[in-house]
Design a protein around this motif. Structure first.
Motif, PDB file in Angstrom:
ATOM      1  N   CYS A   1       4.424  15.314  -5.913  1.00 38.25           N
ATOM      2  CA  CYS A   1       3.828  15.150  -4.580  1.00 38.25           C
ATOM      3  C   CYS A   1       4.809  15.594  -3.508  1.00 38.25           C
ATOM      4  O   CYS A   1       6.008  15.687  -3.745  1.00 38.25           O
ATOM      5  CB  CYS A   1       3.382  13.708  -4.361  1.00 38.25           C
ATOM      6  N   SER A   2       4.284  15.871  -2.321  1.00 39.09           N
ATOM      7  CA  SER A   2       5.155  16.287  -1.221  1.00 39.09           C
ATOM      8  C   SER A   2       5.854  15.091  -0.598  1.00 39.09           C
ATOM      9  O   SER A   2       6.941  15.221  -0.047  1.00 39.09           O
ATOM     10  CB  SER A   2       4.369  17.062  -0.164  1.00 39.09           C
ATOM     11  N   ARG A   3       5.212  13.919  -0.687  1.00 33.98           N
ATOM     12  CA  ARG A   3       5.843  12.684  -0.216  1.00 33.98           C
ATOM     13  C   ARG A   3       5.047  11.483  -0.691  1.00 33.98           C
ATOM     14  O   ARG A   3       3.858  11.578  -0.957  1.00 33.98           O
ATOM     15  CB  ARG A   3       6.011  12.653   1.297  1.00 33.98           C
ATOM     16  N   PHE A   4       5.748  10.354  -0.791  1.00 29.80           N
ATOM     17  CA  PHE A   4       5.058   9.094  -1.029  1.00 29.80           C
ATOM     18  C   PHE A   4       5.827   7.991  -0.318  1.00 29.80           C
ATOM     19  O   PHE A   4       7.031   8.080  -0.125  1.00 29.80           O
ATOM     20  CB  PHE A   4       4.837   8.798  -2.521  1.00 29.80           C
ATOM     21  N   GLU A   5       5.061   6.995   0.114  1.00 31.16           N
ATOM     22  CA  GLU A   5       5.659   5.943   0.933  1.00 31.16           C
ATOM     23  C   GLU A   5       5.025   4.588   0.631  1.00 31.16           C
ATOM     24  O   GLU A   5       3.855   4.367   0.927  1.00 31.16           O
ATOM     25  CB  GLU A   5       5.463   6.280   2.415  1.00 31.16           C
ATOM     26  N   PRO A   6       5.791   3.674   0.021  1.00 28.52           N
ATOM     27  CA  PRO A   6       5.290   2.307  -0.156  1.00 28.52           C
ATOM     28  C   PRO A   6       5.586   1.486   1.104  1.00 28.52           C
ATOM     29  O   PRO A   6       6.687   1.545   1.642  1.00 28.52           O
ATOM     30  CB  PRO A   6       6.095   1.789  -1.349  1.00 28.52           C
TER      31      PRO A   6
ATOM     32  N   ALA B   1      -4.086   6.749  -2.692  1.00 31.10           N
ATOM     33  CA  ALA B   1      -3.663   5.474  -2.116  1.00 31.10           C
ATOM     34  C   ALA B   1      -3.604   4.452  -3.251  1.00 31.10           C
ATOM     35  O   ALA B   1      -4.492   4.397  -4.095  1.00 31.10           O
ATOM     36  CB  ALA B   1      -4.635   5.011  -1.040  1.00 31.10           C
ATOM     37  N   ASN B   2      -2.552   3.689  -3.256  1.00 34.85           N
ATOM     38  CA  ASN B   2      -2.350   2.643  -4.256  1.00 34.85           C
ATOM     39  C   ASN B   2      -2.219   1.311  -3.532  1.00 34.85           C
ATOM     40  O   ASN B   2      -1.394   1.160  -2.643  1.00 34.85           O
ATOM     41  CB  ASN B   2      -1.089   2.952  -5.068  1.00 34.85           C
TER      42      ASN B   2
ATOM     43  N   ILE C   1       0.870  -1.170   0.000  1.00 32.07           N
ATOM     44  CA  ILE C   1       0.000   0.000   0.000  1.00 32.07           C
ATOM     45  C   ILE C   1       0.907   1.219   0.000  1.00 32.07           C
ATOM     46  O   ILE C   1       1.738   1.390   0.899  1.00 32.07           O
ATOM     47  CB  ILE C   1      -0.956   0.016   1.204  1.00 32.07           C
ATOM     48  N   THR C   2       0.756   2.040  -1.045  1.00 33.60           N
ATOM     49  CA  THR C   2       1.569   3.239  -1.177  1.00 33.60           C
ATOM     50  C   THR C   2       0.656   4.447  -1.071  1.00 33.60           C
ATOM     51  O   THR C   2      -0.373   4.511  -1.747  1.00 33.60           O
ATOM     52  CB  THR C   2       2.294   3.262  -2.539  1.00 33.60           C
ATOM     53  N   THR C   3       1.023   5.389  -0.210  1.00 32.62           N
ATOM     54  CA  THR C   3       0.252   6.619  -0.074  1.00 32.62           C
ATOM     55  C   THR C   3       1.060   7.782  -0.627  1.00 32.62           C
ATOM     56  O   THR C   3       2.284   7.833  -0.476  1.00 32.62           O
ATOM     57  CB  THR C   3      -0.122   6.885   1.394  1.00 32.62           C
ATOM     58  N   PHE C   4       0.352   8.688  -1.283  1.00 41.67           N
ATOM     59  CA  PHE C   4       0.943   9.869  -1.891  1.00 41.67           C
ATOM     60  C   PHE C   4       0.227  11.097  -1.334  1.00 41.67           C
ATOM     61  O   PHE C   4      -1.004  11.100  -1.253  1.00 41.67           O
ATOM     62  CB  PHE C   4       0.750   9.860  -3.416  1.00 41.67           C
TER      63      PHE C   4
END
Length: 105
Positions: free
Chosen positions: A91-96, A60-61, A14-17
């Motif tokens: 984007c300001s940030r993304f995190e998988p 959200a991915n 799950i990756t959020t941006f």
């Protein structure tokens, strides 16, 4: 389309941006193209879904892979590294984050 099941023994990511409404559509276009043109053709890819919130400040991915190594190999390809640079600029940030399905209802 992803199927969420406790019996799934692959890798869930799950990756959020986080972004502004001004870049939300551009980011969604980049992500959609990445999946349509590249990611879905990578070894071990099973399925994915993209979601955006009402305020257009978060995407959200949800993706599923045969195993962790397949996902990591995709991230290390020159094409995905280039795509991630473009995505990061929108984007300001993304995190998988890798997850395990514990229960479904």
């Amino acid at each position: 389309m992803p199927t969420i099941a406790k019996e799934f023994d692959g890798q869930t990511v799950i990756t959020t941006f986080e972004m502004t409404p001004a870049t939300a559509q551009d980011l969604m276009d980049e992500l959609t193209d990445a999946y349509a043109s590249f990611i879905r053709h990578q070894p071990g890819f099973i399925a994915a879904g993209l979601h955006i919130n009402d305020a257009q400040t978060r995407i959200a991915n949800y993706s599923q892979w045969r195993d962790r190594k397949d996902f990591q190999a995709m991230l290390r390809t020159p094409e995905m590294r280039e795509r991630n640079r473009r995505i990061a600029a929108l984007c300001s940030r993304f995190e998988p984050v890798m997850y395990e399905v514990i229960a479904t209802f």
